[in-house]
Scaffold this motif. Structure first.
Motif, PDB file in Angstrom:
ATOM      1  N   UNK A  86       2.002 -31.182 -78.532  1.00  0.00           N
ATOM      2  CA  UNK A  86       1.925 -29.950 -77.752  1.00  0.00           C
ATOM      3  C   UNK A  86       3.196 -29.089 -77.851  1.00  0.00           C
ATOM      4  N   UNK A  87       4.097 -29.417 -78.758  1.00  0.00           N
ATOM      5  CA  UNK A  87       5.378 -28.705 -78.856  1.00  0.00           C
ATOM      6  C   UNK A  87       5.188 -27.200 -79.072  1.00  0.00           C
ATOM      7  N   UNK A  88       4.325 -26.804 -79.995  1.00  0.00           N
ATOM      8  CA  UNK A  88       4.135 -25.372 -80.268  1.00  0.00           C
ATOM      9  C   UNK A  88       3.484 -24.667 -79.085  1.00  0.00           C
ATOM     10  N   UNK A 101       5.302 -23.421 -65.261  1.00  0.00           N
ATOM     11  CA  UNK A 101       4.830 -24.758 -65.608  1.00  0.00           C
ATOM     12  C   UNK A 101       4.055 -25.456 -64.481  1.00  0.00           C
ATOM     13  N   UNK A 102       4.253 -25.038 -63.237  1.00  0.00           N
ATOM     14  CA  UNK A 102       3.465 -25.608 -62.144  1.00  0.00           C
ATOM     15  C   UNK A 102       1.977 -25.295 -62.311  1.00  0.00           C
ATOM     16  N   UNK A 133      -5.569 -39.075 -64.400  1.00  0.00           N
ATOM     17  CA  UNK A 133      -4.511 -38.257 -63.799  1.00  0.00           C
ATOM     18  C   UNK A 133      -3.167 -38.516 -64.471  1.00  0.00           C
ATOM     19  N   UNK A 134      -2.908 -39.751 -64.860  1.00  0.00           N
ATOM     20  CA  UNK A 134      -1.683 -40.046 -65.601  1.00  0.00           C
ATOM     21  C   UNK A 134      -1.693 -39.272 -66.917  1.00  0.00           C
ATOM     22  N   UNK A 135      -2.834 -39.287 -67.604  1.00  0.00           N
ATOM     23  CA  UNK A 135      -2.996 -38.564 -68.861  1.00  0.00           C
ATOM     24  C   UNK A 135      -2.730 -37.066 -68.674  1.00  0.00           C
ATOM     25  N   UNK A 136      -3.372 -36.462 -67.679  1.00  0.00           N
ATOM     26  CA  UNK A 136      -3.189 -35.023 -67.460  1.00  0.00           C
ATOM     27  C   UNK A 136      -1.768 -34.699 -67.007  1.00  0.00           C
ATOM     28  N   UNK A 137      -1.140 -35.601 -66.298  1.00  0.00           N
ATOM     29  CA  UNK A 137       0.260 -35.404 -65.904  1.00  0.00           C
ATOM     30  C   UNK A 137       1.156 -35.371 -67.141  1.00  0.00           C
ATOM     31  N   UNK A 138       0.877 -36.242 -68.083  1.00  0.00           N
ATOM     32  CA  UNK A 138       1.648 -36.264 -69.338  1.00  0.00           C
ATOM     33  C   UNK A 138       1.409 -34.979 -70.126  1.00  0.00           C
ATOM     34  N   UNK A 139       0.160 -34.525 -70.168  1.00  0.00           N
ATOM     35  CA  UNK A 139      -0.155 -33.272 -70.855  1.00  0.00           C
ATOM     36  C   UNK A 139       0.588 -32.107 -70.189  1.00  0.00           C
ATOM     37  N   UNK A 140       0.527 -32.023 -68.869  1.00  0.00           N
ATOM     38  CA  UNK A 140       1.205 -30.932 -68.145  1.00  0.00           C
ATOM     39  C   UNK A 140       2.707 -30.982 -68.389  1.00  0.00           C
ATOM     40  N   UNK A 142       4.189 -32.226 -71.049  1.00  0.00           N
ATOM     41  CA  UNK A 142       4.413 -31.812 -72.448  1.00  0.00           C
ATOM     42  C   UNK A 142       4.335 -30.298 -72.583  1.00  0.00           C
ATOM     43  N   UNK A 143       3.380 -29.669 -71.891  1.00  0.00           N
ATOM     44  CA  UNK A 143       3.264 -28.209 -71.954  1.00  0.00           C
ATOM     45  C   UNK A 143       4.455 -27.528 -71.300  1.00  0.00           C
ATOM     46  N   UNK A 144       5.026 -28.153 -70.293  1.00  0.00           N
ATOM     47  CA  UNK A 144       6.183 -27.578 -69.605  1.00  0.00           C
ATOM     48  C   UNK A 144       7.513 -28.006 -70.173  1.00  0.00           C
ATOM     49  N   UNK A 145       7.484 -28.788 -71.216  1.00  0.00           N
ATOM     50  CA  UNK A 145       8.710 -29.350 -71.780  1.00  0.00           C
ATOM     51  C   UNK A 145       9.710 -28.284 -72.233  1.00  0.00           C
ATOM     52  N   UNK A 146       9.233 -27.212 -72.790  1.00  0.00           N
ATOM     53  CA  UNK A 146      10.094 -26.150 -73.302  1.00  0.00           C
ATOM     54  C   UNK A 146      10.946 -25.538 -72.198  1.00  0.00           C
ATOM     55  N   UNK A 147      10.505 -25.674 -70.964  1.00  0.00           N
ATOM     56  CA  UNK A 147      11.215 -25.080 -69.829  1.00  0.00           C
ATOM     57  C   UNK A 147      12.439 -25.882 -69.439  1.00  0.00           C
TER      58      UNK A 147
END
Length: 148
Positions: A86-88, A101-102, A133-140, A142-147
């Motif tokens: 999900x880096x890009x 990111x919230x 929920x653990x999976x979606x937390x990891x996805x969220x 990863x999407x907010x990582x750039x911040x």
């Protein structure tokens, strides 16, 4: 790196195999725009978002919901490196779109609600919910990582 148990991997992939992206995506994304109306500012080109009925009947909302849910397939296929997968998207959402990111966490909650309503307690058990929920937390994350 996230550690997944065999049971969590099985629950995530099993549940994902039952999800109809074309059904859950529009429901979850519509719910996001309704329960978190400030998110609508990112979708000014989508037309009428003035009421829950307008949002739920909006084809652009439905289309983006399908895209978002379809994007989860990449995470399911890359459970061991969701951040890299999900880096890009993280860069795009932070630097170009300026998404708080919230909002990713709120969308994850909306997806969970829609999945739970669809499948009920016989499929969406407490164990399945924990893994999902653990999976979606990891996805969220990863999407907010750039911040960070």
């Amino acid at each position: 790196m996230v550690e997944w148990t065999d049971a969590e991997r099985s629950a995530i992939t099993g549940l994902w195999g039952k999800i109809n992206v074309d059904e859950i995506g529009p429901q979850a994304f519509s719910r996001l725009l309704i329960v978190a109306p400030w998110t609508q500012r990112h979708f000014s080109t989508f037309g009428n978002l003035s009421s829950p009925a307008a949002i739920m009947g909006n084809p652009k909302v439905a289309g983006h919901g399908k895209t978002v849910m379809g994007g989860l397939d990449k995470a399911v296929k890359n459970l061991d490196n969701i951040k890299a997968a999900y880096a890009q998207l993280s860069v795009m959402h932070s630097e170009k779109l300026h998404v708080d990111p919230d909002n990713f966490r709120i969308l994850a909650d909306c997806i969970t609600v829609c999945v739970a309503m669809k499948f009920g307690p016989s499929v969406f058990t407490a164990d399945a919910q924990e893994a999902w929920q653990k999976f979606l937390c990891v996805v969220a994350s990863a999407l907010g990582r750039q911040y960070h």
